[in-house]
Write a protein that holds these residues in place. Structure first.
Motif, PDB file in Angstrom:
ATOM      1  N   VAL A  85      63.911 -32.405  -8.998  1.00  0.00           N
ATOM      2  CA  VAL A  85      63.973 -30.953  -9.160  1.00  0.00           C
ATOM      3  C   VAL A  85      62.413 -30.516  -8.521  1.00  0.00           C
ATOM      4  O   VAL A  85      61.522 -31.038  -8.639  1.00  0.00           O
ATOM      5  CB  VAL A  85      63.739 -30.665 -10.664  1.00  0.00           C
ATOM      6  CG1 VAL A  85      63.609 -29.205 -10.894  1.00  0.00           C
ATOM      7  CG2 VAL A  85      65.260 -30.999 -11.240  1.00  0.00           C
ATOM      8  N   SER A  86      62.628 -29.380  -7.875  1.00  0.00           N
ATOM      9  CA  SER A  86      61.438 -28.568  -7.557  1.00  0.00           C
ATOM     10  C   SER A  86      61.395 -27.203  -8.026  1.00  0.00           C
ATOM     11  O   SER A  86      62.322 -26.572  -8.230  1.00  0.00           O
ATOM     12  CB  SER A  86      61.647 -28.449  -5.929  1.00  0.00           C
ATOM     13  OG  SER A  86      60.620 -27.924  -5.448  1.00  0.00           O
ATOM     14  N   ILE A  87      60.164 -26.966  -8.581  1.00  0.00           N
ATOM     15  CA  ILE A  87      59.788 -25.557  -9.084  1.00  0.00           C
ATOM     16  C   ILE A  87      59.033 -24.564  -7.944  1.00  0.00           C
ATOM     17  O   ILE A  87      58.004 -25.018  -7.311  1.00  0.00           O
ATOM     18  CB  ILE A  87      58.692 -25.915 -10.117  1.00  0.00           C
ATOM     19  CG1 ILE A  87      59.477 -26.606 -11.156  1.00  0.00           C
ATOM     20  CG2 ILE A  87      58.230 -24.278 -10.682  1.00  0.00           C
ATOM     21  CD1 ILE A  87      58.342 -26.819 -12.403  1.00  0.00           C
ATOM     22  N   THR A  88      59.864 -23.608  -7.492  1.00  0.00           N
ATOM     23  CA  THR A  88      59.337 -22.744  -6.502  1.00  0.00           C
ATOM     24  C   THR A  88      58.872 -21.401  -7.181  1.00  0.00           C
ATOM     25  O   THR A  88      59.719 -20.966  -8.198  1.00  0.00           O
ATOM     26  CB  THR A  88      60.257 -22.581  -5.414  1.00  0.00           C
ATOM     27  OG1 THR A  88      61.408 -22.042  -5.697  1.00  0.00           O
ATOM     28  CG2 THR A  88      60.459 -24.035  -4.734  1.00  0.00           C
ATOM     29  N   ILE A  89      58.124 -20.843  -6.760  1.00  0.00           N
ATOM     30  CA  ILE A  89      57.594 -19.476  -7.210  1.00  0.00           C
ATOM     31  C   ILE A  89      57.281 -18.287  -6.120  1.00  0.00           C
ATOM     32  O   ILE A  89      56.754 -18.841  -5.198  1.00  0.00           O
ATOM     33  CB  ILE A  89      56.408 -19.457  -8.024  1.00  0.00           C
ATOM     34  CG1 ILE A  89      56.600 -20.660  -9.037  1.00  0.00           C
ATOM     35  CG2 ILE A  89      55.889 -18.228  -8.681  1.00  0.00           C
ATOM     36  CD1 ILE A  89      55.130 -20.977  -9.954  1.00  0.00           C
ATOM     37  N   ASP A  90      57.900 -17.476  -5.860  1.00  0.00           N
ATOM     38  CA  ASP A  90      57.862 -16.488  -4.713  1.00  0.00           C
ATOM     39  C   ASP A  90      56.894 -15.194  -5.098  1.00  0.00           C
ATOM     40  O   ASP A  90      56.700 -14.988  -6.240  1.00  0.00           O
ATOM     41  CB  ASP A  90      59.101 -15.726  -4.606  1.00  0.00           C
ATOM     42  CG  ASP A  90      60.261 -16.764  -4.000  1.00  0.00           C
ATOM     43  OD1 ASP A  90      59.896 -17.977  -3.764  1.00  0.00           O
ATOM     44  OD2 ASP A  90      61.218 -16.208  -3.214  1.00  0.00           O
TER      45      ASP A  90
END
Length: 346
Positions: A85-90
């Protein structure tokens, strides 16, 4: 002695097979924006819920990698660990630092922040500072391009086609130069990664972004794999009610829909082609396949062959954008998942 050697040999073979079974070629990418900023309900998640999600990943032995590492593995056709899983934040809002970062630091989880650099350059109090980003970079954060001023690139290009290439290139390169200068090696450069503002892209934008040397990242939901479109990698939005724990658990266990081909790679709709149709050819029959629009309305499906299906909404899709999302039961509690973006023009 011979028996002992045989037992050791069998053990080694079993260990190798078990290891191979625990590898995969797909991952799930999660997308966030704001944390505990509930006056922005469509882009914020409560810290109570985010904490539950993070602790679920930790307690259930999910592999959390930065997005750049996952993308690099997929491009190089390397196997990923099970349950990656990857956690991305925009957008680089300030609540990333005050709310999410302490929790991610506590559990030593990496995360990827897509930065639109104009508000940071202008020192907006609602956004991160360069010093805060440098600090987070020491504890798991990496940074990637979200353009300089976060404009509607596709729509702006339609309005002003003559200056399109120059305009988009400037938006991307101004951001890249600034974040690399301020954040150095914590910026994704191998590969370079760009998240499209508002998740909007079309064929023309994808070609331009590819020519500039970037992998493109979207906002429509599905897991990613070696067979994904690397100019429109999909993510699961977790804000606006899409990340409740039952949905979260379902989505982090999804599998890519086994697709042989897709009839329409573009995303633009006007009055002449709205509602749009999409023809999906599957690698194997999936009779329980179902497709829905973003507002949950079931889409009409016409099976052309055992593995080819035409899907089309009964009603025109509404401005500004929509998706066709298709799912089918896989194995156990897992589901196949695919989503196609549509940009609705006025």
């Amino acid at each position: 002695m011979a028996m002992k050697i045989l037992i050791n040999y069998i053990f080694v073979i079993f260990t190798i097979q078990a290891s191979l079974l625990a590898m995969q070629n797909h991952a799930v990418v999660l997308q966030y924006h704001r944390f505990d900023e509930m006056k922005y309900p469509s882009t914020s998640i409560s810290m109570e819920l985010f904490t539950q999600q993070v602790e679920y990943l930790v307690k259930n032995n999910y592999t959390v990698w930065p997005l750049s590492k996952i993308v690099k593995y997929l491009l190089e056709k390397k196997e990923l660990p099970d349950k990656t899983v990857s956690i991305t934040i925009d957008d680089a809002y300030h609540s990333v630092y005050t709310k999410a970062y302490p929790l991610l630091k506590k559990y030593k989880l990496p995360f990827t922040i897509f930065v639109n650099s104009a508000p940071i350059v202008h020192e907006s109090v609602h956004y991160l500072t360069w010093d805060e980003m440098r600090e987070m970079g020491k504890y798991g954060a990496e940074y990637a391009n979200h353009t300089y001023s976060h404009q509607y690139l596709v729509r702006d290009g339609i309005k002003n086609p003559k200056n399109y290439k120059k305009y988009v290139t400037k938006e991307i390169e101004m951001c890249e130069v600034k974040i690399e200068k301020e954040l150095g090696k914590k910026v994704c450069t191998d590969p370079k990664i760009l998240a499209y503002p508002f998740g909007e892209y079309d064929v023309r934008l994808m070609k331009l972004v590819k020519s500039l040397g970037y992998v493109g990242v979207a906002q429509n939901s599905a897991p990613i794999s070696r067979e994904s479109n690397f100019m429109a990698l999909t993510r699961f939005p977790m804000s606006g009610g899409f990340g409740e724990m039952d949905q979260f658990v379902l989505k982090i266990n999804t599998l890519p829909l086994p697709l042989e081909s897709i009839s329409n790679k573009d995303t633009l709709l006007d009055k002449s082609n709205n509602p749009p149709f999409l023809i999906l050819t599957l690698k194997k029959p999936l009779k329980d396949l179902q497709c829905f629009t973003s507002d949950g309305k079931k889409i009409t499906m016409q099976w052309l062959t055992e593995t080819t299906v035409k899907i089309e909404s009964e009603l025109p899709l509404l401005y500004p954008r929509n998706h066709y999302t298709c799912t089918a039961h896989a194995k156990g509690n897992a589901w196949y998942w695919y989503s196609h973006l549509w940009i609705v023009l006025k």
